[in-house]
Design a protein around this motif. Sequence first.
Motif, short mmCIF file in Angstrom:
data_model
loop_
_atom_site.label_atom_id
_atom_site.label_comp_id
_atom_site.label_asym_id
_atom_site.label_seq_id
_atom_site.Cartn_x
_atom_site.Cartn_y
_atom_site.Cartn_z
N ILE A 157 0.67 -1.01 -0.01
CA ILE A 157 -0.04 -0.03 -0.20
C ILE A 157 0.69 1.23 0.19
CG2 ILE A 157 -1.79 1.25 1.38
CD1 ILE A 157 -2.94 -1.12 -0.15
N HIS A 158 1.98 1.20 0.76
CA HIS A 158 2.68 2.47 0.80
C HIS A 158 3.38 2.66 -0.43
CE1 HIS A 158 6.57 4.84 1.61
NE2 HIS A 158 5.53 5.69 2.27
N SER A 159 3.78 1.56 -1.26
CA SER A 159 4.34 1.73 -2.43
C SER A 159 3.50 2.53 -3.39
CB SER A 159 4.70 0.20 -3.01
OG SER A 159 5.48 0.67 -4.39
N TYR A 160 2.50 2.00 -3.70
CA TYR A 160 1.11 2.50 -4.53
C TYR A 160 0.70 4.08 -4.16
CZ TYR A 160 1.77 -1.78 -7.03
OH TYR A 160 2.29 -2.79 -7.71
N ARG A 161 0.87 4.24 -3.09
CA ARG A 161 0.46 5.52 -2.45
C ARG A 161 1.53 6.65 -2.83
NH1 ARG A 161 -3.83 4.52 2.56
NH2 ARG A 161 -5.42 2.98 1.43
N HIS A 162 2.87 6.16 -2.36
CA HIS A 162 4.01 7.11 -2.53
C HIS A 162 4.28 7.54 -3.81
CE1 HIS A 162 8.18 8.25 -2.83
NE2 HIS A 162 8.01 8.80 -1.57
N ARG A 163 4.21 6.78 -4.81
CA ARG A 163 4.54 7.01 -5.94
C ARG A 163 3.75 7.99 -6.74
NH1 ARG A 163 4.21 1.11 -9.07
NH2 ARG A 163 5.10 0.55 -7.07
N PHE A 164 2.30 8.09 -6.12
CA PHE A 164 1.35 9.07 -6.42
C PHE A 164 1.38 10.31 -5.83
CE2 PHE A 164 -0.31 5.07 -8.78
CZ PHE A 164 0.17 5.70 -10.08
N LYS A 165 2.48 10.50 -4.71
CA LYS A 165 2.59 11.53 -3.85
C LYS A 165 1.21 11.59 -2.91
CE LYS A 165 4.68 14.61 -7.23
NZ LYS A 165 4.63 16.18 -7.58
N ALA A 166 0.82 10.37 -2.56
CA ALA A 166 -0.43 10.24 -1.70
C ALA A 166 0.05 9.72 -0.51
CB ALA A 166 -1.54 9.33 -2.30
N ALA A 167 1.27 9.47 -0.09
CA ALA A 167 1.76 9.16 1.20
C ALA A 167 3.29 9.52 1.45
CB ALA A 167 1.82 7.72 1.50
N PRO A 168 3.58 9.97 2.55
CA PRO A 168 5.12 10.40 2.73
C PRO A 168 5.96 9.58 2.74
CG PRO A 168 3.90 10.36 4.87
CD PRO A 168 2.90 10.18 3.88
N GLY A 169 7.14 9.92 2.38
CA GLY A 169 8.39 8.83 2.38
C GLY A 169 9.11 8.85 3.57
N ASN A 170 10.00 8.03 3.66
CA ASN A 170 10.77 7.81 5.02
C ASN A 170 11.86 9.07 4.88
OD1 ASN A 170 12.74 6.99 6.64
ND2 ASN A 170 12.82 5.04 6.24
N PRO A 171 11.91 9.91 5.85
CA PRO A 171 12.90 11.03 5.86
C PRO A 171 14.23 10.41 5.47
CG PRO A 171 11.18 11.25 7.57
CD PRO A 171 11.18 9.80 6.92
N LYS A 172 14.62 9.54 5.85
CA LYS A 172 16.03 8.76 6.07
C LYS A 172 16.43 8.65 4.47
CE LYS A 172 16.13 6.95 10.47
NZ LYS A 172 16.39 5.45 11.23
N LEU A 173 15.49 8.56 3.60
CA LEU A 173 15.77 8.12 2.37
C LEU A 173 15.54 9.60 1.27
CD1 LEU A 173 13.92 4.68 2.21
CD2 LEU A 173 16.47 5.28 2.35
N GLU A 174 15.25 10.54 1.90
CA GLU A 174 14.79 11.68 1.04
C GLU A 174 15.82 12.19 0.05
OE1 GLU A 174 11.91 13.26 0.51
OE2 GLU A 174 11.16 11.26 1.24
N ALA A 175 17.26 12.06 0.44
CA ALA A 175 18.29 12.32 -0.42
C ALA A 175 18.58 11.46 -1.65
CB ALA A 175 19.40 12.21 0.44
N ILE A 176 17.84 10.43 -1.56
CA ILE A 176 17.93 9.36 -2.60
C ILE A 176 16.65 9.52 -3.47
CG2 ILE A 176 17.69 6.94 -3.37
CD1 ILE A 176 19.18 6.14 -0.98
N GLU A 177 15.76 9.96 -2.77
CA GLU A 177 14.62 10.21 -3.68
C GLU A 177 14.93 11.54 -4.71
OE1 GLU A 177 12.01 8.54 -4.40
OE2 GLU A 177 11.90 7.09 -2.94
N ASP A 178 15.43 12.58 -4.11
CA ASP A 178 15.86 13.68 -4.77
C ASP A 178 16.40 13.49 -5.75
OD1 ASP A 178 14.12 15.21 -2.93
OD2 ASP A 178 16.00 15.83 -1.57
#
Length: 224
Positions: free
Chosen positions: A135-156
């Motif tokens: 559920i987190h995967s399919y919500r995060h990819r559409f900006k409907a759920a926050p990500g793990n703050p520890k991974l934000e540098a990679i997401e950027d």
Amino acid sequence: MRSGQQAALGKDLLDFMDALAIETAILVGYDWGGRACCIVAALWPERVDRLVSIGGYNIQNIPASRQPEPADIERRYWYQWYFNTERGRQGLAQNRREICRMLWEMWSPNWRFDDATFDRTAAAFDNPDFVDIVIHSYRHRFKAAPGNPKLEAIEDQLAQQPKIGVPSVILHGACDGVDVAAGSEQAYRHFTGPYSRRVVPVAGHFLPREAAKDVVEAVVGAIA
């Protein structure tokens, strides 16, 4: 946090290689696994000898994820919209095997797998983390759920759609029922190193199961 975001998949693969003291490897994957492989190849290319990515350039373009796709593509992604609802979360929790088997049949319409084959994989759907991570995967990819703050540098970094410079082979099933083969025709734009793309006749989404010989040949064969 039980994260299904793409940065978590890529970092998990890198950490796995570190834990096994694997300095470099040939990475082969499809769908979520292909995403992890593409991420490591793009961000840590020194760790990758060769990439075999089934389905194309699998790094999600999350900044553009709210833009509509053609109607046929939207139809194929019905389950993703379903999982973005609370009804979808409850439905996956209650009917995980039924939903997943239906998706297998839709995604690989020419693959006649038996109950035993499905059951060997379906045991993983009983993992207590399964629903939360899906559920987190399919919500995060559409900006409907926050990500793990520890991974934000990679997401950027992934938001910039980084190019892949390692030798790469793209495989795509001609009858893939979710990611149509035409969707990887322009994948070459994301690659700067030696590159080859092959469409496998008759096969659908699960190429490692449906066309194992083609996958092996992509690993050991020439790129061109």
